[in-house]
Scaffold this motif. Structure first.
Motif: not given
Length: 153
Positions: A8-14
């Motif tokens: 979930k958090i890796l998918e949010k990385v800009p």
């Protein structure tokens, strides 16, 4: 659950901000995110070897260019780690494992302790750092263990 949280958090990385750092001593966003994806690979390293000697390991830090690459690195490391755990015996978890840099020994612990600290807790620690990076960049932070200001119940 932890793998799903990490995803979930890796998918949010800009990733367009991969070079961004909150402080000059900090890892860049891209390096930190890639590290979070790589650390689950240490499960395999711990279970299939007796040590990691930085003096004998040629490692080049990588920065993933896309969210898909980040998740791909994570998925590969998770798959290999699960296989290493499934193939381990109870006795394998009791075997000692050493982290060193040549003659300098950082620690020698039973593999079960290495998994808990060097792999699992280490990754959770860096994942939390990544959440702070997202907050500082005004990117919605996904909930790991419950709601966040960005993802209320």
């Amino acid at each position: 659950m932890e793998a799903a949280n990490t995803r979930k958090i890796l998918e949010k990385v800009p990733v367009d901000k991969n070079d961004w750092k909150p402080h000059q001593k900090s890892m860049s966003l891209g390096r930190l995110a890639t590290h979070v994806a790589e650390v689950p690979g240490w499960v395999t390293k711990a279970m299939t070897t007796d040590e990691l000697d930085f003096a004998k390991t040629e490692y080049k830090a990588h920065v993933a260019a896309t969210n898909e690459e980040l998740v791909g690195i994570l998925d590969k490391n998770l798959q290999e780690g699960v296989a290493a755990l499934e193939n381990a015996t109870d006795e394998d978890f009791e075997k000692m494992w050493t982290l060193r840099n040549g003659e300098q020994v950082y620690f020698t612990l039973p593999k079960k302790a290495v998994l808990r600290t060097f792999a699992y807790s280490h990754d959770i620690h860096h994942r939390a750092q990544l959440g702070v990076y997202l907050r500082l960049l005004d990117i919605p932070v996904p909930g790991m263990y419950g709601p966040t200001a960005d993802e209320p119940m």
